[in-house]
Design an enzyme around this catalytic site. Structure first.
Site, short mmCIF file in Angstrom:
data_model
loop_
_atom_site.label_atom_id
_atom_site.label_comp_id
_atom_site.label_asym_id
_atom_site.label_seq_id
_atom_site.Cartn_x
_atom_site.Cartn_y
_atom_site.Cartn_z
N THR A 137 -5.79 -0.14 -3.97
CA THR A 137 -4.54 -0.91 -4.09
C THR A 137 -4.65 -2.01 -5.15
O THR A 137 -5.75 -2.51 -5.42
CB THR A 137 -4.22 -1.57 -2.72
N ASP A 138 -3.52 -2.41 -5.68
CA ASP A 138 -3.51 -3.53 -6.64
C ASP A 138 -3.80 -4.87 -5.95
O ASP A 138 -4.08 -5.86 -6.61
CB ASP A 138 -2.17 -3.59 -7.40
N GLU A 139 -3.72 -4.89 -4.60
CA GLU A 139 -3.90 -6.16 -3.89
C GLU A 139 -5.32 -6.70 -4.03
O GLU A 139 -5.56 -7.88 -3.76
CB GLU A 139 -3.54 -6.01 -2.41
N TYR A 163 -6.66 -7.24 4.83
CA TYR A 163 -6.45 -5.89 4.30
C TYR A 163 -7.02 -5.76 2.89
O TYR A 163 -7.83 -4.87 2.62
CB TYR A 163 -4.94 -5.55 4.29
N LYS A 167 -10.17 -3.52 1.38
CA LYS A 167 -10.04 -2.51 0.30
C LYS A 167 -10.94 -2.88 -0.88
O LYS A 167 -11.55 -2.01 -1.51
CB LYS A 167 -8.57 -2.40 -0.17
P1 NAD Z 1 -0.48 4.90 6.04
O1 NAD Z 1 -0.82 3.77 6.95
O2 NAD Z 1 0.90 5.42 5.99
O3 NAD Z 1 -1.44 6.15 6.37
C1 NAD Z 1 -2.80 6.01 6.65
C2 NAD Z 1 -3.29 7.32 7.26
O4 NAD Z 1 -4.69 7.18 7.53
C3 NAD Z 1 -2.62 7.69 8.59
O5 NAD Z 1 -2.28 9.06 8.59
C4 NAD Z 1 -3.68 7.39 9.62
O6 NAD Z 1 -3.60 8.22 10.78
C5 NAD Z 1 -4.96 7.67 8.84
N1 NAD Z 1 -6.11 6.94 9.37
C6 NAD Z 1 -6.17 5.60 9.69
N2 NAD Z 1 -7.37 5.32 10.20
C7 NAD Z 1 -8.09 6.47 10.19
C8 NAD Z 1 -9.41 6.81 10.58
N3 NAD Z 1 -10.24 5.90 11.11
N4 NAD Z 1 -9.84 8.08 10.42
C9 NAD Z 1 -9.01 9.02 9.89
N5 NAD Z 1 -7.74 8.77 9.53
C10 NAD Z 1 -7.28 7.50 9.68
O7 NAD Z 1 -0.98 4.43 4.62
P2 NAD Z 1 -0.37 4.70 3.16
O8 NAD Z 1 0.64 3.68 2.87
O9 NAD Z 1 -0.02 6.14 3.04
O10 NAD Z 1 -1.65 4.38 2.26
C11 NAD Z 1 -2.62 5.40 2.00
C12 NAD Z 1 -3.72 4.82 1.15
O11 NAD Z 1 -3.18 4.35 -0.08
C13 NAD Z 1 -4.43 3.62 1.78
O12 NAD Z 1 -5.81 3.72 1.48
C14 NAD Z 1 -3.81 2.41 1.10
O13 NAD Z 1 -4.71 1.34 1.04
C15 NAD Z 1 -3.52 2.98 -0.28
N6 NAD Z 1 -2.37 2.36 -0.98
C16 NAD Z 1 -1.15 2.24 -0.37
C17 NAD Z 1 -0.07 1.71 -1.08
C18 NAD Z 1 1.31 1.58 -0.45
O14 NAD Z 1 2.20 1.02 -1.07
N7 NAD Z 1 1.55 2.11 0.73
C19 NAD Z 1 -0.24 1.30 -2.41
C20 NAD Z 1 -1.51 1.41 -2.99
C21 NAD Z 1 -2.57 1.96 -2.27
O1 DAU Z 2 0.64 -3.48 -3.46
C1 DAU Z 2 0.22 -2.34 -2.75
C2 DAU Z 2 0.34 -2.61 -1.28
O2 DAU Z 2 1.73 -2.60 -0.96
C3 DAU Z 2 -0.41 -1.58 -0.43
O3 DAU Z 2 -1.79 -1.65 -0.70
C4 DAU Z 2 -0.17 -1.83 1.07
O4 DAU Z 2 -0.78 -0.81 1.84
C5 DAU Z 2 1.33 -1.81 1.31
O5 DAU Z 2 1.60 -2.11 2.67
C6 DAU Z 2 2.06 -2.80 0.39
O6 DAU Z 2 1.74 -4.17 0.78
P1 DAU Z 2 2.85 -5.33 0.85
O7 DAU Z 2 2.38 -6.36 1.77
O8 DAU Z 2 3.27 -5.75 -0.52
O9 DAU Z 2 4.08 -4.47 1.47
P2 DAU Z 2 5.14 -4.83 2.63
O10 DAU Z 2 6.13 -3.71 2.65
O11 DAU Z 2 4.49 -5.20 3.91
O12 DAU Z 2 5.85 -6.13 2.06
C7 DAU Z 2 6.50 -6.14 0.80
C8 DAU Z 2 7.01 -7.54 0.55
O13 DAU Z 2 8.07 -7.83 1.48
C9 DAU Z 2 5.97 -8.62 0.77
O14 DAU Z 2 6.16 -9.66 -0.19
C10 DAU Z 2 6.24 -9.14 2.17
C11 DAU Z 2 7.76 -8.98 2.30
N1 DAU Z 2 8.24 -8.68 3.68
C12 DAU Z 2 7.68 -7.65 4.36
C13 DAU Z 2 8.07 -7.34 5.63
C14 DAU Z 2 7.44 -6.20 6.41
C15 DAU Z 2 9.26 -9.44 4.23
O15 DAU Z 2 9.80 -10.35 3.59
N2 DAU Z 2 9.68 -9.13 5.50
C16 DAU Z 2 9.11 -8.12 6.24
O16 DAU Z 2 9.53 -7.92 7.43
#
Ligand code: NAD
Ligand code: DAU
Length: 355
Positions: A137-139, A163, A167
């Site tokens: 992730t970019d975080e 988180y 990562k």
């Molecule tokens: P998600 O939470 O939707 O899915 C995570 C999946 O991992 C689920 O299917 C869960 O059952 C599985 N999982 C969790 N713990 C596990 C374990 N111990 N063993 C096996 N499986 C397990 O997550 P996502 O948003 O699809 O993100 C997927 C990946 O991409 C993550 O590594 C996250 O850090 C990364 N990522 C997400 C975003 C985003 O915006 N969502 C952006 C950049 C990177």
């Molecule tokens: O940048 C990549 C990341 O983006 C991934 O690595 C994470 O897995 C993914 O969850 C996401 O993280 P964020 O924290 O940016 O996403 P989230 O959807 O939780 O929140 C987006 C923005 O909105 C953040 O600034 C917090 C704000 N927010 C979020 C929620 C859930 C609110 O204002 N209200 C809310 O209820």
């Protein structure tokens, strides 16, 4: 005989399910093994359309179980890994940091060690170049000020939430396995994804669902934080390109060049959902509710994906307006999916989180 045996972890989650779908459909001669523990975020309904495809296998397993990982590597003769399984929600990491350290750090270490032991058997005859791809992730780069330049692949790590710290730590372990054991690896760091099958604890699906049900829209702080948004299938395409053509050992940033201040994005979501539901323009703006800010809330993320564009020719394919329309439409048409994933445990989480 399969040309490749690829392990995709977290394939029942949001991004993972799009990656599994892309690989199963695009590479019929690969065997795709989807490994997922099916936590609250994992849902096999996300993959209904491909579950009976001959080149697809599902294994329910926990990446924290090292013996199970080793067995799966051997059972399927795994030659490539795309590792997405993780605890992924920042708010949950603030409430329960231990489970993030366990899954994201120890789980990744288990997979790295299983890969090392399986692939580095002396005299291994495999002709296939092995690869361990970590989806990150970019975080990990921390936060930017409004006028800072974008995160590049050389930006120093500076994570702020449990988180992002977990990562960052897993990225460090992946590079340590490259440098210490010569494990073939690649890492990508992506910005915020949106699209179908995202668990409705994340901003976009949560707000679409709440607008539909006339529930308050909890905006953290002043709504001024900035995120860069990418449609999820564009992330899956980038993963495909990097997995096949990325330079071994390297890191690639993935992003949409699409920054939005939260409150502006929320107004676009409201406008779109109100229109699709036949409501008056802006009717649901009254649902906006400013709530206490997220602890350690990063001000701004913004990714420079120029390296990926210049070296591997990837660019986002979808304009944001089109992506958000498709996304809102999908959630409105798939209320059953939402009802299914928001029952049970999620109700308790929501109560605890937002009172
Ligand atoms: P998600 O939470 O939707 O899915 C995570 C999946 O991992 C689920 O299917 C869960 O059952 C599985 N999982 C969790 N713990 C596990 C374990 N111990 N063993 C096996 N499986 C397990 O997550 P996502 O948003 O699809 O993100 C997927 C990946 O991409 C993550 O590594 C996250 O850090 C990364 N990522 C997400 C975003 C985003 O915006 N969502 C952006 C950049 C990177
Ligand atoms: O940048 C990549 C990341 O983006 C991934 O690595 C994470 O897995 C993914 O969850 C996401 O993280 P964020 O924290 O940016 O996403 P989230 O959807 O939780 O929140 C987006 C923005 O909105 C953040 O600034 C917090 C704000 N927010 C979020 C929620 C859930 C609110 O204002 N209200 C809310 O209820």
């Amino acid at each position: 005989m399969n040309k490749r045996n690829i392990l995709i972890t977290g394939g029942a989650g949001f991004i993972g399910s799009h990656v599994v779908r892309l690989f199963v459909n695009k590479y019929p001669d690969y065997r795709i093994v989807n490994l997922d523990a099916l936590t609250y975020a994992g849902n096999l309904a996300n993959l209904k359309d491909i579950e009976n495809t001959p080149n697809y296998v599902f294994e329910k397993a926990d990446i924290c179980d090292f013996e199970a990982m080793e067995q799966i590597f051997k059972k399927y003769n795994i030659d490539g890994v795309i590792h997405l399984a993780a605890e992924s929600h920042v708010d949950r990491s603030i409430k329960d940091p231990f489970s993030f350290a366990k899954t994201n750090i120890m789980g990744t270490l288990n997979l790295l060690e299983a890969a090392r032991r399986t692939w580095q058997i002396p005299n291994s005859k495999s002709q296939i170049p092995n690869l361990f791809y970590h989806v990150s992730t970019d975080e990990v780069y921390g936060e930017l000020d409004f006028d800072d330049t974008l995160f590049t692949e050389t930006t120093a790590y500076d994570p702020h939430s449990p988180y992002s710290a977990s990562k960052a730590s897993s990225d460090h372990f992946v590079r340590a396995y490259r440098d210490t054991y010569g494990l073939p690896i690649v890492i990508s760091n992506c910005s915020n994804n949106y699209g179908p099958y995202q668990f409705p604890e994340k901003l976009i699906p949560l707000f679409i669902n709440n607008i539909r049900h006339n529930k308050p829209l909890p905006v953290y702080g002043k709504g001024e934080n900035v995120r860069d948004w990418l449609y999820v299938t564009d992330h899956a395409r980038a993963i495909d390109v990097i997995f096949h053509n990325g330079k071994q050992g390297d890191t690639y940033n993935i992003g949409g060049f699409n920054e939005w201040k939260n409150i502006d994005l929320i107004k676009v979501i409201i406008e779109t959902v109100d229109r699709l539901l036949g409501r008056t323009k802006g009717e649901s703006e009254k649902l906006i509710t400013y709530v206490t800010d997220r602890a350690g809330h990063d001000l701004r993320y913004a990714i420079d994906a120029t390296k990926l564009k210049n070296e591997l020719g990837w660019t986002p394919s979808l304009q944001f307006e089109e992506g958000i329309e498709k996304t809102a439409q999908w959630y409105l048409e798939n209320q059953d999916w939402l009802d299914n994933v928001t029952s049970g445990d999620y109700q308790q989480y929501y109560e605890k989180m937002y009172g």
